[in-house]
Design a protein around this motif. Sequence first.
Motif, PDB file in Angstrom:
ATOM      1  N   UNK A   5       0.826  -1.212   0.000  1.00  0.00           N
ATOM      2  CA  UNK A   5       0.000   0.000   0.000  1.00  0.00           C
ATOM      3  C   UNK A   5       0.860   1.262   0.000  1.00  0.00           C
ATOM      4  N   UNK A   6       2.160   1.111   0.025  1.00  0.00           N
ATOM      5  CA  UNK A   6       3.034   2.290  -0.016  1.00  0.00           C
ATOM      6  C   UNK A   6       4.180   1.986  -0.984  1.00  0.00           C
ATOM      7  N   UNK A   7       4.256   2.752  -2.010  1.00  0.00           N
ATOM      8  CA  UNK A   7       5.300   2.521  -2.994  1.00  0.00           C
ATOM      9  C   UNK A   7       5.884   3.874  -3.385  1.00  0.00           C
ATOM     10  N   UNK A   8       7.173   4.035  -3.132  1.00  0.00           N
ATOM     11  CA  UNK A   8       7.770   5.353  -3.350  1.00  0.00           C
ATOM     12  C   UNK A   8       7.846   5.717  -4.837  1.00  0.00           C
ATOM     13  N   UNK A   9       8.017   4.712  -5.700  1.00  0.00           N
ATOM     14  CA  UNK A   9       8.102   5.051  -7.134  1.00  0.00           C
ATOM     15  C   UNK A   9       6.741   5.530  -7.648  1.00  0.00           C
TER      16      UNK A   9
ATOM     17  N   UNK B 171      -6.746   0.243  -1.886  1.00  0.00           N
ATOM     18  CA  UNK B 171      -5.461   0.932  -2.044  1.00  0.00           C
ATOM     19  C   UNK B 171      -4.427  -0.018  -2.651  1.00  0.00           C
ATOM     20  N   UNK B 172      -4.472  -1.258  -2.189  1.00  0.00           N
ATOM     21  CA  UNK B 172      -3.496  -2.235  -2.696  1.00  0.00           C
ATOM     22  C   UNK B 172      -3.718  -2.486  -4.198  1.00  0.00           C
ATOM     23  N   UNK B 173      -4.952  -2.626  -4.598  1.00  0.00           N
ATOM     24  CA  UNK B 173      -5.248  -2.828  -6.028  1.00  0.00           C
ATOM     25  C   UNK B 173      -4.796  -1.616  -6.844  1.00  0.00           C
ATOM     26  N   UNK B 174      -5.107  -0.429  -6.312  1.00  0.00           N
ATOM     27  CA  UNK B 174      -4.731   0.796  -7.033  1.00  0.00           C
ATOM     28  C   UNK B 174      -3.217   0.865  -7.201  1.00  0.00           C
ATOM     29  N   UNK B 175      -2.518   0.577  -6.120  1.00  0.00           N
ATOM     30  CA  UNK B 175      -1.057   0.626  -6.161  1.00  0.00           C
ATOM     31  C   UNK B 175      -0.518  -0.375  -7.186  1.00  0.00           C
TER      32      UNK B 175
END
Lengths: 249, 185
Positions: A5-9, B171-175
Amino acid sequence: MTEDTRDSTVSARYRELGAEEPPRALDDAILAASRRAVQSHPAPLVAPTGRRAWFVPLAAVAVLVLAVAVTLHMQVDQPGEEGVPAPAERAQVTAPEQSRPQARPKAAEAVRQERAPVHTARTDAPARSAAEPEARKAPRPPEPKSFAAPTAAPAARAVAPGASAPAMAPAAPAPAVAAAKSAADSSSADALAKRADTAVETPEKELERIALLRREGKHEDADKALAEFRKRYPDFRIPAPMLERVERR
Amino acid sequence: MEAGDEQLMLAYREGDAGAFEELYRRHKGGLYRFVLRSVRDRPLAEELYQEIWMRVIEARARYEAQAKFSTWLYTIAHNRLVDHWRRRGLSLVALDQDREESAALDPPAGPGYEPQRIHEAKQGLGRFASALAELPPAQREAFLLHAEADMSPAEIARATDSNAEAAKSRLRYAMAKLKKALTDD
């Protein structure tokens, strides 16, 4: 927060999309509205704190004074409670009143009993007519009895000191007068109850009202009421089943 | 020390217009982008954005500092957007559906949505912008709340009136979809 749920790119690429800002005119309009709002009605619905803290006791006292004044005013305005006649008037009033029927139906009796404590409190109030001191000196009839016949009350009160028991006793019923009084009492009670009900209308009740309008096919009114509701409760979440009932389909 | 958002909102509730200005300055960009990228139509976004702030102003008397101000603000924004989507006939269920299923209800970007057109010219960024636009509204909203208001899944759940698991999943799917768009570059 987990990695998925957190990706810096992704975040970095998102930032590259640009940092758009609202137009200046929009900023100005919103800020002007915010200033107007606090100038016109500062914090209307909540107990203020800090420099406006004095509002609270002042408002409380004002409400109290108003309530007492209205109560007293209502008591004084009761028909048949308009002052006690002066001793000179008593003789004139007594004769016709003695021959008038004094009886009251049971409904009036119930109302009288309900009001008796208030009446007692009122009679203790200092502001009375000029005849009051004399009236106080003389032995009074029992309070509920004098209140029992509001329309004939001046007479009853005037007679009271010297009048014998039969004068106060019901010789014959006066159903028409009593029925009218009873009806007036109940209708005013209904009106008061309705008013109180409206005053404490909750968002849920309001939604019910809108749903009713919708059901009755008054869509224009319902739309207006719904828009008004959303303005008044912007952060109120309308439950889905209710939403189906209040929204136009 | 700088006053917190909640303190500023309470000060505004008490009649301090300056507190609102500071609050507005802090949140205007994030909220504007959140709305703009949710509806992808600039005139409409501006209208909704103004309405959201008006609701904040109108609701100031009822504001209690029980939650973060930003959560409260974005809850109002979410409610306004849901109203907007409902008016277009998009149900809450459809908000979670993939783009193909909700395309008719969540139309392509309006003529005023310049960033997408600009960025489409640039290959990689354009693909990313398209991927963002292609997300189902609920997933896009979750991502925007995370990106613009720095919200955690729990806060997103609170602002969108859903549960934490659903918010986290969105959020996980969106990411994942956005990341895929990046690796496809």
